[in-house]
Design a protein around this motif. Structure first.
Motif, PDB file in Angstrom:
ATOM      1  N   LEU A 178       0.831  -1.211   0.000  1.00 30.66           N
ATOM      2  CA  LEU A 178       0.000   0.000   0.000  1.00 30.66           C
ATOM      3  C   LEU A 178       0.865   1.261   0.000  1.00 30.66           C
ATOM      4  CD1 LEU A 178      -2.736  -1.133   2.545  1.00 30.66           C
ATOM      5  CD2 LEU A 178      -3.096  -0.635   0.130  1.00 30.66           C
ATOM      6  N   ARG A 179       1.904   1.241   0.819  1.00 26.91           N
ATOM      7  CA  ARG A 179       2.760   2.440   0.914  1.00 26.91           C
ATOM      8  C   ARG A 179       3.499   2.680  -0.409  1.00 26.91           C
ATOM      9  NH1 ARG A 179       3.998   5.031   5.408  1.00 26.91           N
ATOM     10  NH2 ARG A 179       3.335   3.303   6.706  1.00 26.91           N
ATOM     11  N   LEU A 185       1.389   8.565  -6.690  1.00 23.57           N
ATOM     12  CA  LEU A 185       1.253  10.001  -6.425  1.00 23.57           C
ATOM     13  C   LEU A 185       2.461  10.781  -6.941  1.00 23.57           C
ATOM     14  CD1 LEU A 185      -0.374   9.878  -2.887  1.00 23.57           C
ATOM     15  CD2 LEU A 185      -1.383  10.845  -4.946  1.00 23.57           C
ATOM     16  N   SER A 229       1.064   3.584  -3.469  1.00 23.41           N
ATOM     17  CA  SER A 229       0.488   4.936  -3.412  1.00 23.41           C
ATOM     18  C   SER A 229       1.563   5.991  -3.614  1.00 23.41           C
ATOM     19  CB  SER A 229      -0.239   5.152  -2.081  1.00 23.41           C
ATOM     20  OG  SER A 229       0.629   4.954  -0.997  1.00 23.41           O
ATOM     21  N   MET A 230       2.765   5.752  -3.075  1.00 22.61           N
ATOM     22  CA  MET A 230       3.812   6.773  -3.215  1.00 22.61           C
ATOM     23  C   MET A 230       4.294   6.873  -4.663  1.00 22.61           C
ATOM     24  SD  MET A 230       5.906   6.590   0.314  1.00 22.61           S
ATOM     25  CE  MET A 230       6.685   8.162   0.194  1.00 22.61           C
ATOM     26  N   THR A 265      -3.535   0.170  -6.551  1.00 21.42           N
ATOM     27  CA  THR A 265      -2.831  -0.267  -5.332  1.00 21.42           C
ATOM     28  C   THR A 265      -3.712  -1.069  -4.356  1.00 21.42           C
ATOM     29  OG1 THR A 265      -1.247   1.519  -5.547  1.00 21.42           O
ATOM     30  CG2 THR A 265      -1.469   0.555  -3.363  1.00 21.42           C
ATOM     31  N   ALA A 271       1.965  11.141 -10.632  1.00 18.92           N
ATOM     32  CA  ALA A 271       0.877  12.100 -10.888  1.00 18.92           C
ATOM     33  C   ALA A 271       1.373  13.527 -10.666  1.00 18.92           C
ATOM     34  CB  ALA A 271      -0.307  11.802  -9.972  1.00 18.92           C
ATOM     35  N   PHE A 272       2.161  13.722  -9.619  1.00 22.44           N
ATOM     36  CA  PHE A 272       2.666  15.070  -9.317  1.00 22.44           C
ATOM     37  C   PHE A 272       3.628  15.545 -10.407  1.00 22.44           C
ATOM     38  CE2 PHE A 272       5.690  17.941  -7.128  1.00 22.44           C
ATOM     39  CZ  PHE A 272       4.794  18.961  -6.823  1.00 22.44           C
ATOM     40  N   LEU A 327      -2.206   4.448  -8.581  1.00 17.58           N
ATOM     41  CA  LEU A 327      -2.798   4.704  -7.257  1.00 17.58           C
ATOM     42  C   LEU A 327      -4.074   3.889  -7.080  1.00 17.58           C
ATOM     43  CD1 LEU A 327      -2.900   6.419  -4.627  1.00 17.58           C
ATOM     44  CD2 LEU A 327      -4.206   8.101  -5.919  1.00 17.58           C
TER      45      LEU A 327
END
Lengths: 275, 118
Positions: free
Chosen positions: B16-17, B24, B20-21, B78, B27-28, B75
């Motif tokens: 999960l960590r 994101l 998602s990291m 995940t 995406a950023f 994301l």
């Protein structure tokens, strides 16, 4: 508004929503959808889909922490998620059929319920005995609690999923009380289990919006990054708010937001945000 | 009710960590590149996701919109990957009930996502 300013404002909106959510023990959805619709004037589907994606981001971060603390009941989460995910798919499909006004009104009602839950938790904290809290903590530590009332649990979490898919919220405000009050799950385990569940539920809802072309990439990405950073910073550096005055204040803010969402849905000309 | 599986908890936490990291972060980066090129793309174009079959081509061109889309898709994938990992792990332990529940859950997620042509 230029793209740079828009992105910065969306990041800030996510940051504030994520921080507030972490401080109050809520997902950011109750703040994101009103902000995107009432302040930025995005359509309800764009706001809801962005909120769902942000909910996935915060759920991944929070549930990773809870799993590391071994508080999450995975078999329970997987079982309840069957009805919750089906509810989220149904809610996401239903949102494409009903008027946006209905979504605004329902969202207003959910925000009122969230404010009520916050106030009730203050009253419960004042009246609960330290002994019962100790017994529950021991039950979580010993992995020794019994789960019951599966039918009620599956029904209520299915409803939470439907609300999540329609309104872009995590649905923890329904799931945690359902597990705690009806199924006999200790509050910490219910919170941890719900934290994992809301991410899976939000994926189900978000995929429906994505398939319908309702995801605005720039808005969704900016808000999700802001929420994740805000929630991470708040949970690391700030303490969860237990001060009664602040909880009353935030409940009042939620009531104000709820009134404005209802006003937008019912097309009432009352003073407030969003015209 | 005994539910605790320390090894699986650690594994799911890492999935999960990490997922998602990475999602994101991509995406950023995509949003920054998209805003940097904002003079050349109109606002409605900035919003639209590519159909999945056109995404690899757009990624090969380093299209910022495709990078944002890949990040958001990672994301969203995940939690589903976490459910898949849980299903396999429970099956490996011959704990069939949660393994079956997770498999059915994945099926509902896939039907929701691809049933309407994502």
């Amino acid at each position: 508004m230029s793209s740079v300013v828009l992105v910065l404002m969306l990041l800030l909106t996510g940051l504030v929503s994520g921080s507030l959510g972490a401080l109050l023990g809520l997902g950011g959805g109750v703040f994101i959808v009103p902000a995107l619709t009432l302040l930025f004037h995005f359509s309800a589907p764009v706001a809801v889909s962005s909120s769902l994606i942000a909910v996935v981001a915060t759920s991944c971060g929070a549930s990773a922490n809870y799993l590391r603390q071994h508080l999450t009941n995975m078999p329970l989460a997987l079982t309840l998620e069957l009805s919750t995910t089906a509810g989220a798919v149904a809610g996401g499909l239903a949102a494409g059929l009903v008027s946006h006004d209905v979504i605004f009104v329902l969202f207003g009602l959910i925000v009122f319920f969230t404010a009520y839950s916050m106030l009730r938790s203050v009253a419960q904290a004042a009246s609960s005995s330290p002994e019962s809290g100790d017994q529950m903590s021991t039950a979580v530590a010993n992995d020794s609690y019994q789960v019951h009332s599966w039918t009620a649990g599956l029904g209520l979490t299915g409803l939470a999923g439907m609300l999540s898919g329609m309104l872009g919220i995590g649905g923890g405000v329904v799931k945690v009380p359902a597990m705690y009050l009806f199924m006999g799950i200790p509050l910490r385990a219910a919170t941890a289990t719900s934290s994992f569940m809301v991410g899976v539920t939000a994926v189900a809802g978000a995929s429906i919006y994505w398939a319908r072309g309702d995801v605005h990439l720039l808005v969704a990405a900016s808000v999700a990054v802001g929420v994740y950073v805000g929630a991470s910073l708040a949970s690391r550096y700030l303490r969860r708010v237990h001060n009664r005055f602040l909880i009353y204040l935030f409940a009042a803010v939620l009531v104000f937001v709820g009134i404005n969402m209802m006003k937008a849905g019912l097309h009432l000309n009352l003073p407030g945000i969003g015209g | 009710m005994q539910f605790r599986d320390l090894e699986l908890d650690e594994l799911l936490s890492r999935v999960l960590r990490l997922g998602s990291m990475i999602g994101l972060f991509l995406a950023f980066v995509g949003v920054v590149l998209l805003v940097w090129q904002a003079g050349r793309v109109s606002n409605p174009e900035m919003a639209m996701a590519y159909p999945l079959n056109k995404l690899p081509g757009a990624l090969l061109r380093c299209d910022p919109r495709a990078i944002v889309e890949l990040g958001l898709l990672l994301l969203l994938a995940t939690p589903a990957v976490a459910v898949l990992v849980a299903s396999c792990a429970y099956a490996q332990r011959k704990n069939w009930r949660p393994s079956f529940m997770a498999a059915v859950l994945l099926l509902i997620l896939l039907l929701g996502a691809f049933g309407r042509g994502l």
